[in-house]
Design an enzyme around this catalytic site. Sequence first.
Site, PDB file in Angstrom:
ATOM      1  N   ARG A  15      77.751  23.245  43.141  1.00 33.35           N
ATOM      2  CA  ARG A  15      77.215  23.747  41.639  1.00 33.35           C
ATOM      3  C   ARG A  15      76.522  22.996  40.663  1.00 33.35           C
ATOM      4  O   ARG A  15      76.955  21.713  40.138  1.00 33.35           O
ATOM      5  CB  ARG A  15      78.515  24.485  40.856  1.00 33.35           C
ATOM      6  N   ASP A  66      48.572  11.586  47.248  1.00 36.06           N
ATOM      7  CA  ASP A  66      49.635  12.153  48.054  1.00 36.06           C
ATOM      8  C   ASP A  66      49.618  13.555  48.055  1.00 36.06           C
ATOM      9  O   ASP A  66      49.996  14.205  49.110  1.00 36.06           O
ATOM     10  CB  ASP A  66      50.964  11.596  47.870  1.00 36.06           C
TER      11      ASP A  66
END
Length: 269
Positions: free
Chosen positions: A151, A52
Amino acid sequence: MSNNRRNLYFYYPPNKELDDKLAPLRDLASENGFNIQEEPEQANIIISVGGDGTFLQAVRKTGFRQDCLYVGIRREDEAGLYCDFNLDDYDSMVHSMLHADLEVRRFPVIEATVNGEASFLCLNECSLRSTLIKTIVVDVLIDDLHFETFRGDGLVVATPTGSTGYNKSTKGAVIDPKLPCYQVSEIASLNNNRYRTLGSSFVLSSERKLTLSVQQDGNDYPIIGMDNEAYSIRNIKELSIKLSDSVVKTVKMKDNTFWDRVKRTFLDE
């Protein structure tokens, strides 16, 4: 395979062993009326030889062409969610191409624009990650409306086919590629009284626009991952992402669906 799709280009990293192994396939293709091209611009079928990762590179390096088909060939020891054919089975491959035992499928692609300037296409995912031993702070907007302030280590925005890659490792869902959408997943989010996120992946439709606005707090040089390539761009302020009008057209065996490949890759022993 349509008679007007007879020009083949083989994409793979330079490899003498692969050169030798592909020689019989090249000969067999030529004997059956296919033309082997030396440059990808001359081809209307681009054949990636490898797993892939090689397929993603083949699509990126040839510019996400809309006027050709992409075909993936894998070796036994390589993952092949984009690859329907096996390198050791030349005869069935050519037979399928000659006798139309194939279907064309169209994979969604996302378009990422950095700082309102340079735009990139991604077949698997676009990721925004901190390059420092420090969390990154990002305002997440959906259709220009503030959704959350993230965050943590970063965010992954994945296509349906890319949902089985980096996205899956962050506990994101596997999405059917027939759905025109994309998925946003967190990488090690920090949740407290000051920063609070959804805490799970979420899926956006093709009509939505996602904006990731990086707070300028000294960690302004994140890594942007585009499929399996990394871009270090200074002063990242904003990353805008949407589902592109472009698609990647590939061929598949009629009896080899996306979910067949998912089962074979993750569930079969």
